[in-house]
Design an enzyme around this catalytic site. Structure first.
Site, PDB file in Angstrom:
ATOM      1  N   ASP A 151       0.848  -1.193   0.000  1.00  0.00           N
ATOM      2  CA  ASP A 151       0.000   0.000   0.000  1.00  0.00           C
ATOM      3  C   ASP A 151       0.883   1.243   0.000  1.00  0.00           C
ATOM      4  OD1 ASP A 151      -2.165  -1.695   0.220  1.00  0.00           O
ATOM      5  OD2 ASP A 151      -2.261  -1.520   2.405  1.00  0.00           O
TER       6      ASP A 151
HETATM    7  N1  URA Z   1      -1.057  -5.895   4.015  1.00  0.00           N
HETATM    8  C1  URA Z   1      -1.594  -4.660   3.995  1.00  0.00           C
HETATM    9  O1  URA Z   1      -2.632  -4.404   4.602  1.00  0.00           O
HETATM   10  N2  URA Z   1      -0.940  -3.700   3.297  1.00  0.00           N
HETATM   11  C2  URA Z   1       0.233  -3.911   2.659  1.00  0.00           C
HETATM   12  O2  URA Z   1       0.803  -2.993   2.053  1.00  0.00           O
HETATM   13  C3  URA Z   1       0.769  -5.213   2.694  1.00  0.00           C
HETATM   14  C4  URA Z   1       0.109  -6.186   3.379  1.00  0.00           C
END
Ligand code: URA
Length: 234
Positions: A103
């Site tokens: 993310d």
């Molecule tokens: N899980 C999440 O919630 N976000 C990420 O970026 C990676 C794993």
């Protein structure tokens, strides 16, 4: 391989652009300008310079980035900067892609490669590659939450519960979580389903490969043979 093809495969632009770089005298090998696009050059352990900047020849690119927050794992980001802006443009030009996405607000270990088999081997669900995250949580962690994460939590829209292979508290509000899947917002959704909330998320490890402590946020490095072997470790 001829010099024009070398530059082309390494992401230095179109064939015409690569030829121009060479004929304009901007490419050097072993300190000598190589002005002939058709010159045959051995690629073994080759490092060439373009405008004085060294570039190692690699048939395939395997790269590790310490991703900062505020960057999207996309070449065409919607709302933030692109992680590709942190890398030499040659990588995007030769088709390097993220090995799974983080993310925009997640930091830490991000792999990138132009080797499709490598990307698939690390991201295909049935390969079950462990990924370890460290999450700062809004509320203190407790045994019920940790047990729920280990036993499995049902995520919205999923038929089966998702379980962490390991979930432990490093501190009151610091969770270490290892998961085998790479589902959308997986860690945040799992922590929410366990009754807490992720405030910050960092990926520390993929397989047996740990983010190097010395690699500053926003910096990248090539993966070496030992790193590639460590990725296979479980
Ligand atoms: N899980 C999440 O919630 N976000 C990420 O970026 C990676 C794993």
């Amino acid at each position: 391989m001829n010099l024009e093809s070398i530059l082309f495969t390494q992401g230095f632009g179109s064939r015409r652009q690569c030829r121009a770089l060479i004929t304009e005298g901007r490419v050097e090998i072993d300190g000598t300008v190589s002005g002939d696009p058709n010159a045959e050059v051995t690629t073994d352990a080759l490092t060439f310079c373009v405008d004085g900047a060294p570039w190692p020849y690699r048939e395939r690119a395997y790269v590790l980035l310490n991703k900062p927050a505020g960057y999207e794992c996309s070449r065409e980001p919607q709302h933030h900067l692109s992680v590709f802006g942190l890398l030499p443009s040659q990588f995007a030009a030769r088709g390097v892609q993220c090995v799974g996405r983080l993310d925009q607000d997640t930091t830490g270990l991000l792999l990138l490669s132009d080797d499709g088999q490598f990307v698939h081997a690390l991201t295909a669900p049935r390969r079950k590659v462990p990924k370890t995250y460290v999450a700062t949580t809004r509320h203190p962690l407790d045994d019920t939450q940790l047990a729920a994460l280990r036993d499995g939590v049902l995520l919205h829209g999923e038929a089966q519960p998702v379980a962490a292979v390991d979930a432990r508290a490093r501190d009151t509000n610091v969770l270490e979580l290892t998961v085998l899947e790479g589902k959308y917002h997986q860690v945040k959704r799992m922590v929410a389903a366990a009754g807490n909330r992720v405030e910050a998320l960092h990926r520390e490890r993929i397989g047996g490969l740990v983010l190097p402590a010395a690699l500053v946020e926003g910096q990248w490095q090539w993966l070496d043979a030992a790193d590639l072997a460590a990725l296979q470790a479980r």
